[in-house]
Write a protein that holds these residues in place. Structure first.
Motif, PDB file in Angstrom:
ATOM      1  N   ALA A 158       0.828  -1.202   0.000  1.00 56.56           N
ATOM      2  CA  ALA A 158       0.000   0.000   0.000  1.00 56.56           C
ATOM      3  C   ALA A 158       0.868   1.260   0.000  1.00 56.56           C
ATOM      4  O   ALA A 158       0.605   2.217  -0.756  1.00 56.56           O
ATOM      5  CB  ALA A 158      -0.932  -0.005   1.211  1.00 56.56           C
ATOM      6  N   LEU A 159       1.909   1.265   0.832  1.00 56.01           N
ATOM      7  CA  LEU A 159       2.806   2.415   0.883  1.00 56.01           C
ATOM      8  C   LEU A 159       3.527   2.612  -0.447  1.00 56.01           C
ATOM      9  O   LEU A 159       3.665   3.751  -0.933  1.00 56.01           O
ATOM     10  CB  LEU A 159       3.823   2.220   2.006  1.00 56.01           C
ATOM     11  CG  LEU A 159       4.847   3.337   2.204  1.00 56.01           C
ATOM     12  CD1 LEU A 159       4.156   4.634   2.583  1.00 56.01           C
ATOM     13  CD2 LEU A 159       5.876   2.951   3.267  1.00 56.01           C
ATOM     14  N   ALA A 160       3.978   1.527  -1.060  1.00 65.39           N
ATOM     15  CA  ALA A 160       4.663   1.629  -2.349  1.00 65.39           C
ATOM     16  C   ALA A 160       3.754   2.221  -3.418  1.00 65.39           C
ATOM     17  O   ALA A 160       4.186   3.064  -4.229  1.00 65.39           O
ATOM     18  CB  ALA A 160       5.158   0.250  -2.784  1.00 65.39           C
ATOM     19  N   LEU A 161       2.485   1.803  -3.428  1.00 66.40           N
ATOM     20  CA  LEU A 161       1.551   2.338  -4.418  1.00 66.40           C
ATOM     21  C   LEU A 161       1.222   3.799  -4.158  1.00 66.40           C
ATOM     22  O   LEU A 161       0.965   4.557  -5.105  1.00 66.40           O
ATOM     23  CB  LEU A 161       0.259   1.518  -4.407  1.00 66.40           C
ATOM     24  CG  LEU A 161       0.253   0.223  -5.223  1.00 66.40           C
ATOM     25  CD1 LEU A 161      -1.105  -0.465  -5.098  1.00 66.40           C
ATOM     26  CD2 LEU A 161       0.568   0.496  -6.690  1.00 66.40           C
ATOM     27  N   ARG A 162       1.241   4.191  -2.898  1.00 68.88           N
ATOM     28  CA  ARG A 162       0.910   5.584  -2.575  1.00 68.88           C
ATOM     29  C   ARG A 162       2.033   6.543  -2.935  1.00 68.88           C
ATOM     30  O   ARG A 162       1.782   7.639  -3.448  1.00 68.88           O
ATOM     31  CB  ARG A 162       0.564   5.711  -1.087  1.00 68.88           C
ATOM     32  CG  ARG A 162      -0.726   5.027  -0.678  1.00 68.88           C
ATOM     33  CD  ARG A 162      -1.939   5.631  -1.375  1.00 68.88           C
ATOM     34  NE  ARG A 162      -2.133   7.029  -1.037  1.00 68.88           N
ATOM     35  CZ  ARG A 162      -2.833   7.449  -0.002  1.00 68.88           C
ATOM     36  NH1 ARG A 162      -3.409   6.564   0.813  1.00 68.88           N
ATOM     37  NH2 ARG A 162      -2.977   8.729   0.232  1.00 68.88           N
ATOM     38  N   ILE A 163       3.280   6.166  -2.668  1.00 63.56           N
ATOM     39  CA  ILE A 163       4.370   7.116  -2.903  1.00 63.56           C
ATOM     40  C   ILE A 163       4.996   6.960  -4.290  1.00 63.56           C
ATOM     41  O   ILE A 163       5.478   7.939  -4.869  1.00 63.56           O
ATOM     42  CB  ILE A 163       5.453   6.995  -1.818  1.00 63.56           C
ATOM     43  CG1 ILE A 163       6.118   5.626  -1.852  1.00 63.56           C
ATOM     44  CG2 ILE A 163       4.878   7.261  -0.441  1.00 63.56           C
ATOM     45  CD1 ILE A 163       7.273   5.499  -0.880  1.00 63.56           C
ATOM     46  N   LYS A 164       5.027   5.727  -4.816  1.00 66.59           N
ATOM     47  CA  LYS A 164       5.560   5.447  -6.162  1.00 66.59           C
ATOM     48  C   LYS A 164       6.951   6.044  -6.377  1.00 66.59           C
ATOM     49  O   LYS A 164       7.271   6.556  -7.440  1.00 66.59           O
ATOM     50  CB  LYS A 164       4.613   5.981  -7.238  1.00 66.59           C
ATOM     51  CG  LYS A 164       3.236   5.338  -7.259  1.00 66.59           C
ATOM     52  CD  LYS A 164       2.441   5.847  -8.443  1.00 66.59           C
ATOM     53  CE  LYS A 164       1.071   5.197  -8.512  1.00 66.59           C
ATOM     54  NZ  LYS A 164       0.190   5.637  -7.413  1.00 66.59           N
ATOM     55  N   ASP A 165       7.797   5.999  -5.367  1.00 64.66           N
ATOM     56  CA  ASP A 165       9.135   6.585  -5.444  1.00 64.66           C
ATOM     57  C   ASP A 165      10.128   5.618  -4.815  1.00 64.66           C
ATOM     58  O   ASP A 165      10.095   5.385  -3.598  1.00 64.66           O
ATOM     59  CB  ASP A 165       9.169   7.928  -4.719  1.00 64.66           C
ATOM     60  CG  ASP A 165      10.462   8.690  -4.937  1.00 64.66           C
ATOM     61  OD1 ASP A 165      11.514   8.049  -5.165  1.00 64.66           O
ATOM     62  OD2 ASP A 165      10.440   9.933  -4.875  1.00 64.66           O
ATOM     63  N   GLU A 166      11.025   5.056  -5.623  1.00 66.48           N
ATOM     64  CA  GLU A 166      11.980   4.070  -5.123  1.00 66.48           C
ATOM     65  C   GLU A 166      13.052   4.693  -4.238  1.00 66.48           C
ATOM     66  O   GLU A 166      13.752   3.959  -3.524  1.00 66.48           O
ATOM     67  CB  GLU A 166      12.634   3.350  -6.306  1.00 66.48           C
ATOM     68  CG  GLU A 166      11.676   2.430  -7.046  1.00 66.48           C
ATOM     69  CD  GLU A 166      12.311   1.753  -8.237  1.00 66.48           C
ATOM     70  OE1 GLU A 166      12.701   0.575  -8.117  1.00 66.48           O
ATOM     71  OE2 GLU A 166      12.418   2.408  -9.292  1.00 66.48           O
ATOM     72  N   ASN A 167      13.214   6.000  -4.288  1.00 67.33           N
ATOM     73  CA  ASN A 167      14.176   6.652  -3.402  1.00 67.33           C
ATOM     74  C   ASN A 167      13.564   6.988  -2.044  1.00 67.33           C
ATOM     75  O   ASN A 167      14.219   6.865  -1.010  1.00 67.33           O
ATOM     76  CB  ASN A 167      14.703   7.934  -4.063  1.00 67.33           C
ATOM     77  CG  ASN A 167      15.517   7.649  -5.306  1.00 67.33           C
ATOM     78  OD1 ASN A 167      16.330   6.739  -5.335  1.00 67.33           O
ATOM     79  ND2 ASN A 167      15.290   8.431  -6.362  1.00 67.33           N
ATOM     80  N   ALA A 168      12.309   7.419  -2.050  1.00 71.92           N
ATOM     81  CA  ALA A 168      11.656   7.781  -0.785  1.00 71.92           C
ATOM     82  C   ALA A 168      11.226   6.554   0.012  1.00 71.92           C
ATOM     83  O   ALA A 168      11.191   6.602   1.249  1.00 71.92           O
ATOM     84  CB  ALA A 168      10.439   8.668  -1.066  1.00 71.92           C
ATOM     85  N   PHE A 169      10.931   5.461  -0.675  1.00 68.55           N
ATOM     86  CA  PHE A 169      10.402   4.270  -0.005  1.00 68.55           C
ATOM     87  C   PHE A 169      11.336   3.744   1.081  1.00 68.55           C
ATOM     88  O   PHE A 169      10.912   3.554   2.229  1.00 68.55           O
ATOM     89  CB  PHE A 169      10.103   3.193  -1.054  1.00 68.55           C
ATOM     90  CG  PHE A 169       9.432   1.972  -0.507  1.00 68.55           C
ATOM     91  CD1 PHE A 169       8.110   2.017  -0.093  1.00 68.55           C
ATOM     92  CD2 PHE A 169      10.113   0.766  -0.409  1.00 68.55           C
ATOM     93  CE1 PHE A 169       7.477   0.885   0.408  1.00 68.55           C
ATOM     94  CE2 PHE A 169       9.496  -0.369   0.081  1.00 68.55           C
ATOM     95  CZ  PHE A 169       8.172  -0.307   0.498  1.00 68.55           C
ATOM     96  N   PRO A 170      12.632   3.486   0.792  1.00 68.60           N
ATOM     97  CA  PRO A 170      13.501   2.969   1.868  1.00 68.60           C
ATOM     98  C   PRO A 170      13.722   3.973   2.986  1.00 68.60           C
ATOM     99  O   PRO A 170      13.877   3.582   4.149  1.00 68.60           O
ATOM    100  CB  PRO A 170      14.806   2.635   1.139  1.00 68.60           C
ATOM    101  CG  PRO A 170      14.792   3.489  -0.073  1.00 68.60           C
ATOM    102  CD  PRO A 170      13.360   3.607  -0.478  1.00 68.60           C
ATOM    103  N   ALA A 171      13.736   5.271   2.654  1.00 70.02           N
ATOM    104  CA  ALA A 171      13.938   6.280   3.696  1.00 70.02           C
ATOM    105  C   ALA A 171      12.779   6.274   4.684  1.00 70.02           C
ATOM    106  O   ALA A 171      12.978   6.347   5.904  1.00 70.02           O
ATOM    107  CB  ALA A 171      14.084   7.657   3.049  1.00 70.02           C
ATOM    108  N   ILE A 172      11.559   6.159   4.168  1.00 66.92           N
ATOM    109  CA  ILE A 172      10.387   6.117   5.047  1.00 66.92           C
ATOM    110  C   ILE A 172      10.409   4.856   5.906  1.00 66.92           C
ATOM    111  O   ILE A 172      10.164   4.904   7.123  1.00 66.92           O
ATOM    112  CB  ILE A 172       9.099   6.177   4.208  1.00 66.92           C
ATOM    113  CG1 ILE A 172       8.981   7.537   3.518  1.00 66.92           C
ATOM    114  CG2 ILE A 172       7.876   5.915   5.076  1.00 66.92           C
ATOM    115  CD1 ILE A 172       7.822   7.633   2.551  1.00 66.92           C
TER     116      ILE A 172
END
Length: 255
Positions: A158-172
């Motif tokens: 769900a989080l991956a679909l919401r942000i759609k950003d491979e750089n922001a995902f691991p930081a979050i």
């Protein structure tokens, strides 16, 4: 619906089996903790008041199983982001497969992988270290870790679909997972006899603390404790909320 879930599960399982290295990669860190941290914990549990009942291996092994689910299932969203980038998700959207099945097939694959890794950790702890747990306790432990994997995988997708950003995902994820890890008592139990009052009280607000306590109660065969009941109820609530968020997000983003 069950047929759609089975089709997605089988597809993702076939892809996972083509690269079985995921088993060793996911197990590397817990195995290192077993070999290098477990012997230290034996001395600590024997000489330090405040530790929960049970041997060092009954305290450490279930916690490491939770760690596998915590980190392994939380980062599965990376695979979905890669499929978004390469157009795989777009191709799945035009199929008659239900949107709920697109999530649940993946989530069940992730849960199966986590349970397999947990079984391997338990076998290793039995063969190499002095782990003692009943068959019923192990089954309950695997059920708990499977539900936890379902919860975290659903949230990760769900989080991956919401942000759609491979750089922001691991930081979050790193920002969220680090305090969860430290406050869950995975490595050192956070009990009233060990921790300052403020730290113990803060840890009680972490739902994963109660899940870890439930795993440890299960491993020592204590099925009547409040820890097991509280942890089970907390985990059930998290699973319902996590799957609900995941399904709603998949339905909205893949409409």
């Amino acid at each position: 619906m069950p047929r759609d879930i089975w089709l997605i599960f089988r597809r993702d399982m076939v892809l996972a089996l083509r690269n079985p290295a995921w088993i060793m990669i996911g197990l590397m860190q817990p195995v290192l903790y077993l070999f290098f941290f477990g012997p230290l914990l034996e001395s600590i549990t024997e000489n330090t008041p405040g530790f929960p009942p049970g041997t060092a291996w009954q305290i450490l092994t279930p916690a490491l199983i939770i760690q596998i689910a915590l980190f392994g299932s939380s980062f599965v969203g990376f695979a979905l982001l890669a499929e978004l980038r390469t157009g795989v998700v777009e191709r799945l959207r035009v199929t008659p497969v239900s949107r709920m099945a697109l999530l649940m097939g993946r989530v069940l694959r992730d849960a199966l992988q986590t349970v397999v890794q947990a079984i391997l950790i338990i076998i290793l702890a039995y063969l190499v270290f002095d782990l003692k747990a009943s068959f019923g306790a192990i089954l309950l432990t695997l059920l708990i870790v499977g539900l936890m994997s379902v919860t975290l995988s659903s949230c990760s997708y769900a989080l991956a679909l919401r942000i759609k950003d491979e750089n922001a995902f691991p930081a979050i994820l790193n920002t969220v997972l680090m305090p969860i890890l430290l406050l869950s008592g995975i490595f050192i139990p956070i009990t009233q006899g060990l921790a300052p009052d403020w730290l113990y009280n803060v840890s009680r607000w972490n739902p994963f603390t109660h899940v870890v306590d439930a795993e440890r109660a299960s491993f020592r065969g204590d099925f009547t404790t409040d820890a097991l009941l509280t942890g089970s109820l907390v985990l059930f609530g998290m699973t319902v909320l996590g799957v609900f968020w995941g399904v709603r997000t998949f339905q909205r983003e893949n409409a």
